[in-house]
Motif scaffolding. Structure first.
Motif, mmCIF file in Angstrom:
data_model
loop_
_atom_site.group_PDB
_atom_site.id
_atom_site.type_symbol
_atom_site.label_atom_id
_atom_site.label_comp_id
_atom_site.label_asym_id
_atom_site.label_seq_id
_atom_site.Cartn_x
_atom_site.Cartn_y
_atom_site.Cartn_z
ATOM 1 N N UNK A 62 0.819 -1.212 0.000
ATOM 2 C CA UNK A 62 0.000 0.000 0.000
ATOM 3 C C UNK A 62 0.854 1.265 0.000
ATOM 4 N N UNK A 63 2.016 1.187 0.614
ATOM 5 C CA UNK A 63 2.891 2.369 0.679
ATOM 6 C C UNK A 63 3.286 2.815 -0.718
ATOM 7 N N UNK A 64 3.590 1.853 -1.595
ATOM 8 C CA UNK A 64 3.990 2.184 -2.963
ATOM 9 C C UNK A 64 2.830 2.785 -3.741
ATOM 10 N N UNK A 65 1.678 2.117 -3.713
ATOM 11 C CA UNK A 65 0.534 2.549 -4.518
ATOM 12 C C UNK A 65 0.003 3.897 -4.077
ATOM 13 N N UNK A 66 -0.061 4.114 -2.771
ATOM 14 C CA UNK A 66 -0.672 5.339 -2.266
ATOM 15 C C UNK A 66 0.255 6.542 -2.296
ATOM 16 N N UNK A 67 1.546 6.316 -2.357
ATOM 17 C CA UNK A 67 2.480 7.434 -2.238
ATOM 18 C C UNK A 67 3.263 7.762 -3.510
ATOM 19 N N UNK A 68 3.230 6.905 -4.516
ATOM 20 C CA UNK A 68 3.949 7.179 -5.759
ATOM 21 C C UNK A 68 2.957 7.746 -6.776
ATOM 22 N N UNK A 69 3.144 9.002 -7.147
ATOM 23 C CA UNK A 69 2.160 9.720 -7.964
ATOM 24 C C UNK A 69 1.926 9.061 -9.319
ATOM 25 N N UNK A 70 3.000 8.668 -10.009
ATOM 26 C CA UNK A 70 2.820 8.149 -11.370
ATOM 27 C C UNK A 70 2.083 6.803 -11.364
ATOM 28 N N UNK A 71 2.229 6.044 -10.279
ATOM 29 C CA UNK A 71 1.505 4.779 -10.170
ATOM 30 C C UNK A 71 0.000 5.047 -10.087
ATOM 31 N N UNK A 72 -0.378 6.010 -9.254
ATOM 32 C CA UNK A 72 -1.796 6.350 -9.116
ATOM 33 C C UNK A 72 -2.350 6.912 -10.418
ATOM 34 N N UNK A 204 -8.456 15.806 -9.999
ATOM 35 C CA UNK A 204 -7.999 16.373 -8.724
ATOM 36 C C UNK A 204 -6.511 16.118 -8.517
ATOM 37 N N UNK A 205 -6.064 14.890 -8.860
ATOM 38 C CA UNK A 205 -4.644 14.549 -8.716
ATOM 39 C C UNK A 205 -3.782 15.436 -9.599
ATOM 40 N N UNK A 206 -4.240 15.674 -10.842
ATOM 41 C CA UNK A 206 -3.469 16.479 -11.787
ATOM 42 C C UNK A 206 -3.393 17.940 -11.321
ATOM 43 N N UNK A 207 -4.531 18.463 -10.853
ATOM 44 C CA UNK A 207 -4.582 19.864 -10.423
ATOM 45 C C UNK A 207 -3.738 20.081 -9.177
ATOM 46 N N UNK A 208 -3.759 19.120 -8.259
ATOM 47 C CA UNK A 208 -3.038 19.285 -7.004
ATOM 48 C C UNK A 208 -1.542 19.008 -7.111
ATOM 49 N N UNK A 209 -1.122 18.450 -8.238
ATOM 50 C CA UNK A 209 0.298 18.105 -8.387
ATOM 51 C C UNK A 209 1.137 19.319 -8.790
#
Length: 209
Positions: A62-72, A204-209
């Protein structure tokens, strides 16, 4: 130990009960196949995928999936377009076993392929499994964590088998296919709703990045 089992049962049931893409696909195959046993490839694949995701979640992926932006981003983008496609196929599918449109009574290989896709390209389900089950498992160690994990896995298997059986029962009561057509339309709307949610999260992810 008992507390971990009860916690795992309630948590897994709460996550899997809402009408999601996996549920829709497994139910539809149970309803559309001429015999229930022919829906087993979809049931087994969805169950095995959930087992994999739950195991990875408890193992700390979960640490990888939730914290790595390009994966999400990759997960959300692939999931968004696949769910649009899946919804369209289900919308135009036919309850007639002889139909070869969309997600009608698929042959085993296509059942496996679609079940893999709806399980592993569904960000909503993956983030729920990894974020909720993975995080909840951290409070347990040793035998209790194993019991918690196995309980979550067992709920998943029981649920998917039950869904396919329910679909087969509805088919046996719906000789004209009227209710199955309505179920297909409702299923497509649910899937498109999930796609809209994923698209919103992606924006939302794109705007907040």
């Amino acid at each position: 130990m008992t507390e971990a089992i009860i916690h795992g049962w309630i948590l897994a049931l709460g996550l899997i009960l809402p009408l999601g893409v996996q549920n829709v696909f497994v139910f539809n195959q149970g309803a559309l196949q001429p015999r229930w046993i022919r829906s087993l490839p979809a049931v087994l694949t969805a169950s095995l995928c959930d087992t994999l995701l739950i195991t990875l979640a408890v193992a700390g992926i979960s640490i990888v999936v939730l914290n790595v932006a390009w994966v999400k981003w990759s997960l959300f983008t692939a999931g968004f377009f696949f769910l649009l496609y899946m919804g369209w196929n289900i919308w135009r599918s036919s309850p007639d076993p002889g139909s070869d449109t969309g997600t009608g009574p698929l042959p085993p290989a296509r059942q496996v392929g679609f079940a893999l896709s709806v399980s592993l390209l569904n960000p909503h389900a993956i983030l729920d499994t990894i974020g909720v089950i993975g995080t909840s498992s951290l409070q347990y160690d040793g035998a209790e964590r194993i019991a918690f994990t196995l309980t979550c896995v067992a709920v998943s298997w029981i649920w998917f088998f039950g869904l396919s059986i329910a679909g087969a029962l509805i088919r046996s009561l719906d000789g004209g296919g009227i209710w199955l057509r309505r179920v297909n339309r409702l299923s497509a709307l649910i899937i498109w709703g999930v796609a809209v949610w994923i698209g919103r999260e992606l924006v939302i992810e794109i705007i907040s990045s």
